[in-house]
Design a protein around this motif. Structure first.
Motif, PDB file in Angstrom:
ATOM      1  N   ALA A   1       0.847  -1.191   0.000  1.00 12.15           N
ATOM      2  CA  ALA A   1       0.000   0.000   0.000  1.00 12.15           C
ATOM      3  C   ALA A   1       0.885   1.245   0.000  1.00 12.15           C
TER       4      ALA A   1
ATOM      5  N   ARG B   1      -4.539  -5.372   6.330  1.00 14.48           N
ATOM      6  CA  ARG B   1      -5.528  -4.382   6.752  1.00 14.48           C
ATOM      7  C   ARG B   1      -5.659  -4.365   8.276  1.00 14.48           C
TER       8      ARG B   1
ATOM      9  N   THR C   1      -7.441   3.264  -4.729  1.00 14.38           N
ATOM     10  CA  THR C   1      -8.423   3.163  -3.661  1.00 14.38           C
ATOM     11  C   THR C   1      -8.562   4.532  -3.015  1.00 14.38           C
TER      12      THR C   1
ATOM     13  N   ASP D   1      -9.112   2.298   3.311  1.00 16.91           N
ATOM     14  CA  ASP D   1      -8.038   1.308   3.478  1.00 16.91           C
ATOM     15  C   ASP D   1      -7.032   1.806   4.502  1.00 16.91           C
TER      16      ASP D   1
END
Length: 343
Positions: free
Chosen positions: A29, A57, A289, A294
Motif C-alpha cells: 500500500a 488491513r 483506492t 483502506d
C-alpha cells in the motif's frame, strides 16, 4: 457537487492486473506527499516522498488505533500536519517509525535533482520511462550538474525555471513560443559560472536541434516520452524495485492520484521488465483506492507526510532504517541522500 452530497466520484487511473496473479506477489500500500503538479520549483515542497507499507488491513488498522488511543489523537489528527504539531509528536513519531521498521520503505526525490536527471535523460538520450530510476544507468552526470549548479549562484534557479518552462507544453500558445531560445540563454549564463568538467560537459552537449525535437514530440503528444515534469512515476518505480528485490512481483494499492494513468503505468510496467525481458514485470499492477477505505493507505499517507516534514537530514534520524539504501551523502546538498544524488 459530489462534496455537498457525500457521493464519491469513480476512482480514476490505475492498472488492475489483467490476469490471475500467480507465483510470488507482494501487495504494498502506497501514498505520496509533496506532489505539486508541474510546479517543481515551489519552495514550500522541495521534495516529494513516496512511501509503501507491507501491512495487512488488520495490522494497519491496529497501528492507527494505537496512535489514536495511546497518544490521544482524534480521527482527524492522524495526518502528518496535525500529527507533528502535537506536544507528544516526537514520542509518537519515534513509536510509529519503530513499529514500521522492516515493514515500510520511503523514497525521497529532491525536485531540483529530478530536473537535473531530466536534462540528462530526456535531452541528451532517448527518452524512456526508466529515466530517473536506477535502471537508467549512470546518474553521475546529473549529480555533477546538480552540485555544480547549486554552487553557481542565481543562474541555477534561472536555468531550472527555463527547463520547466520549456518542458511544460500543455495549454501554451505555440505561435510565439521561444522557450527553447530562453532555455539556451539560461544554459549559456549558467555555463559561465560552472567550473566542474563533468557538469560543463553536460551543458555543452545540449544541442538546440535535439532539444527542439524533444519539445516538438511533447507538443505532438508523443506518449513514448514519460511526462517530463512528473517525479511520481520514477518514485513509484523505485518503490516497486525495492519491494520486488528481483524475486517477486508487486501489486501496488495506491491512494487515487491523477498522474498514475493506465497508459503511463503500462509503459512503466514495460520499462521495469526491460531488465529481464524473459520474465514478467515486477509491477504486477496498481489498484486505486480511497485512503478513507483502506487503513494500509492511511498508514502510508502518514508515513510519507511525516518523512517529508521531518526536520534535518532524513538519513541521520529515526527515518534512516526505512529509506532507500544510502551511501555517502553529497556534502553540498543537505537533506538529499545518495538515493537521490549519487556521488
Amino acid at each position: 457537487m459530489a462534496g455537498s452530497t457525500g457521493a464519491r466520484l469513480p476512482l480514476q487511473g490505475g492498472l488492475p492486473p489483467g490476469e490471475a496473479l500467480t507465483g510470488a506477489v507482494r501487495e504494498i500500500a502506497c501514498d505520496e506527499s509533496g506532489f505539486s503538479g508541474t510546479n517543481l520549483l515551489d519552495p514550500a515542497t522541495p521534495v516529494i516522498v513516496h512511501a509503501g507499507v507491507d501491512l495487512s488491513r488488520d495490522e494497519a488498522a491496529e497501528l492507527i488505533r494505537t496512535l489514536r488511543s495511546g497518544f490521544r489523537f482524534s480521527p482527524d489528527e492522524v495526518k502528518s500536519r496535525q500529527f507533528l504539531r502535537r506536544r507528544e509528536a516526537a514520542e509518537a513519531v519515534e513509536w510509529f517509525l519503530s513499529a514500521l521498521r522492516g515493514r515500510a520503505h520511503v523514497h525521497l526525490v529532491d525536485k531540483e535533482f529530478f530536473l537535473a536527471t531530466r536534462v540528462v535523460d530526456l535531452l541528451l538520450a532517448e527518452p524512456s520511462y526508466a529515466a530517473g530510476t536506477r535502471l537508467s544507468g549512470d546518474r553521475r552526470p546529473a549529480a555533477a550538474l546538480h552540485r555544480a549548479g547549486r554552487a553557481a549562484g542565481p543562474g541555477w534557479a534561472a536555468f531550472l525555471a527555463a527547463v520547466v518552462e520549456m518542458l511544460r507544453t500543455k495549454r501554451r500558445d505555440r505561435a510565439d513560443d521561444r522557450s527553447v531560445e530562453r532555455f539556451f540563454a539560461a544554459r549559456d549564463a549558467l555555463r559561465r559560472h560552472v567550473g566542474d568538467a563533468q557538469a560543463g560537459a553536460v551543458l555543452d552537449a545540449l544541442d538546440p536541434a535535439r532539444v527542439a525535437a524533444v519539445q516538438a514530440r511533447l507538443y505532438a503528444g508523443d506518449r513514448t516520452i514519460p511526462p517530463p515534469l512528473e517525479p511520481l512515476l520514477p518514485a513509484l518505480a523505485e518503490t516497486v524495485l525495492h519491494w520486488s528485490a528481483g524475486r517477486r512481483r508487486v501489486l501496488v494499492i495506491h491512494d487515487e492520484q491523477s498522474a498514475l494513468t493506465e497508459d503511463r503505468l503500462r509503459r512503466l510496467q514495460a520499462a521495469l521488465a526491460a531488465g529481464d525481458p524473459a520474465g514478467p514485470s515486477p509491477l504486477a499492477g496498481l489498484v486505486m483506492t480511497d485512503s478513507r477505505d483502506d487503513p494500509r493507505v492511511q498508514a502510508a499517507d502518514l508515513l510519507a507526510g511525516v518523512a517529508r516534514r521531518m526536520s534535518g537530514t532524513p538519513g541521520d534520524g529515526p527515518l534512516r532504517p526505512l529509506l532507500s539504501p544510502p551511501s555517502e551523502p553529497d556534502p553540498n546538498a543537505a537533506g538529499v541522500t545518495a538515493e537521490q544524488e549519487p556521488t
